[in-house]
Structure formats: C-alpha cells, structure tokens
Design an enzyme around this catalytic site. Sequence first.
Site, short mmCIF file in Angstrom:
data_model
loop_
_atom_site.label_atom_id
_atom_site.label_comp_id
_atom_site.label_asym_id
_atom_site.label_seq_id
_atom_site.Cartn_x
_atom_site.Cartn_y
_atom_site.Cartn_z
N ASN A 48 0.84 -1.20 0.00
CA ASN A 48 0.00 0.00 0.00
C ASN A 48 0.87 1.25 0.00
OD1 ASN A 48 0.61 -0.92 2.65
ND2 ASN A 48 -1.05 0.27 3.54
N GLU A 50 0.29 5.18 0.78
CA GLU A 50 -0.63 6.20 1.27
C GLU A 50 -0.16 7.59 0.85
OE1 GLU A 50 -1.04 5.40 5.49
OE2 GLU A 50 -2.23 3.60 5.07
N ASN A 51 -1.04 8.57 1.09
CA ASN A 51 -0.76 9.94 0.69
C ASN A 51 -1.29 10.88 1.76
OD1 ASN A 51 -1.37 12.59 -0.91
ND2 ASN A 51 -0.05 11.39 -2.23
N TYR A 54 -5.46 11.85 2.09
CA TYR A 54 -5.80 10.46 2.41
C TYR A 54 -6.50 9.67 1.29
CZ TYR A 54 -4.75 11.71 7.30
OH TYR A 54 -4.15 12.13 8.46
N CYS A 59 -4.25 0.79 -2.28
CA CYS A 59 -4.09 -0.50 -1.61
C CYS A 59 -3.01 -1.36 -2.29
CB CYS A 59 -5.40 -1.28 -1.62
SG CYS A 59 -6.65 -0.63 -0.51
N GLU A 61 -3.18 -4.44 -3.20
CA GLU A 61 -3.74 -5.26 -4.28
C GLU A 61 -3.74 -4.49 -5.59
OE1 GLU A 61 -4.93 -4.74 -1.27
OE2 GLU A 61 -6.25 -6.35 -0.59
N CYS A 95 -11.18 -3.09 -3.81
CA CYS A 95 -10.18 -4.02 -4.36
C CYS A 95 -10.84 -5.30 -4.86
CB CYS A 95 -9.10 -4.32 -3.34
SG CYS A 95 -7.88 -2.99 -3.22
N1 THU Z 1 -5.15 -1.73 2.68
C1 THU Z 1 -4.61 -2.50 1.69
O1 THU Z 1 -3.55 -2.16 1.14
N2 THU Z 1 -5.25 -3.63 1.34
C2 THU Z 1 -6.36 -4.11 1.94
O2 THU Z 1 -6.85 -5.17 1.56
C3 THU Z 1 -7.00 -3.36 3.02
C4 THU Z 1 -6.40 -2.07 3.35
C5 THU Z 1 -4.46 -0.51 3.09
C6 THU Z 1 -5.12 0.78 2.74
C7 THU Z 1 -4.52 1.71 3.76
O3 THU Z 1 -3.25 2.15 3.28
C8 THU Z 1 -4.28 0.83 4.96
O4 THU Z 1 -4.30 -0.50 4.49
C9 THU Z 1 -5.31 1.00 6.05
O5 THU Z 1 -6.58 0.87 5.59
#
Ligand code: THU
Length: 135
Positions: A48, A50-51, A54, A59, A61, A95
């Site tokens: 993942n 992030e930024n 938000y 994600c 995936e 996702c």
């Molecule tokens: N996140 C994922 O990368 N995959 C998932 O299946 C669930 C959530 C990430 C998104 C965000 O960066 C962090 O987990 C918290 O939600």
Amino acid sequence: MTLNLTAEYKMLLALASKAQKNAHAPYSNFQVGAAIIDENAQLHASCNVENAAYPLGQCAEAGAISAMIASGSKQIKQILIASPNDDFCPPCGGCRQKIAEFADAQTEVHLATKNGQVKTVKFAELLPLAFGFET
Ligand code: THU
C-alpha cells in the site's frame, strides 16, 4: 483454516512480505503486501502507498494488479494478501471489484497473517453477484 504450503504459495508469501516491508503507510501504520501469480506463471507484488491527501492512497492489491497489467498479463490465478498483524486482511470492497476485472470464480485468494496462518478462499466467495460486462 486451510493450510496451503504449495511452492506457489510460498513464493507468493515471500514476495508479498518483501513488498510489505516497503509499504508507505505513515498515516494508518498498517502495512500490507500483495502478490499475484498470473496465467503466464509470472509473479507480481506491491504494497500500500498512502498519501497526505488520504483518499489518494492506494491498496497493495491495486499496485500488484497494475504491475501484472503493465507486464502484459491479464489473468489473476492466485493472489495473496499479507496482513501486518495476526488478523486476516481481506481485500476491501473496492479491491474486490478491481480483482474481479482480472479474476474468475475459481481464482484463489490467500489471506496470510503475520504469525503464519493462512485462509484460502475462492474469489466467488469474496464477491458474489459481482458486477461485470460480458466482453
Ligand atoms: N489496505 C490495503 O492495502 N489492502 C487491503 O486489503 C485493506 C487495506 C491498506 C489501505 C490503507 O493504506 C491501509 O491499508 C489501512 O486501511
């Protein structure tokens, strides 16, 4: 709980765990890794990202799917999601729809925890009645 220790599973876990270590998750502190094996037996992984704004975060995936598409493959045969803790990290709703674009009902989804537990489900169990156009 399904114990699945195939060679493919081990490769997926190793790649997802490696990517997970590079996750950019300073806001949630929830690092996720994902890895795919495609129809050409090629592997793709991501984490993942992030930024500070938000909603722009991505994600794990989604990154792995992008890597697969950029490589020229189209079919997710198996996907593994590595959780940062002892709970499974099933893909979020968005996702699941992204996976649906490149999966079929039989695609295997492995959910791996930090402490080595794994649950394997068929994609159809994660997104029944998925939206999709016939192409
Ligand atoms: N996140 C994922 O990368 N995959 C998932 O299946 C669930 C959530 C990430 C998104 C965000 O960066 C962090 O987990 C918290 O939600």
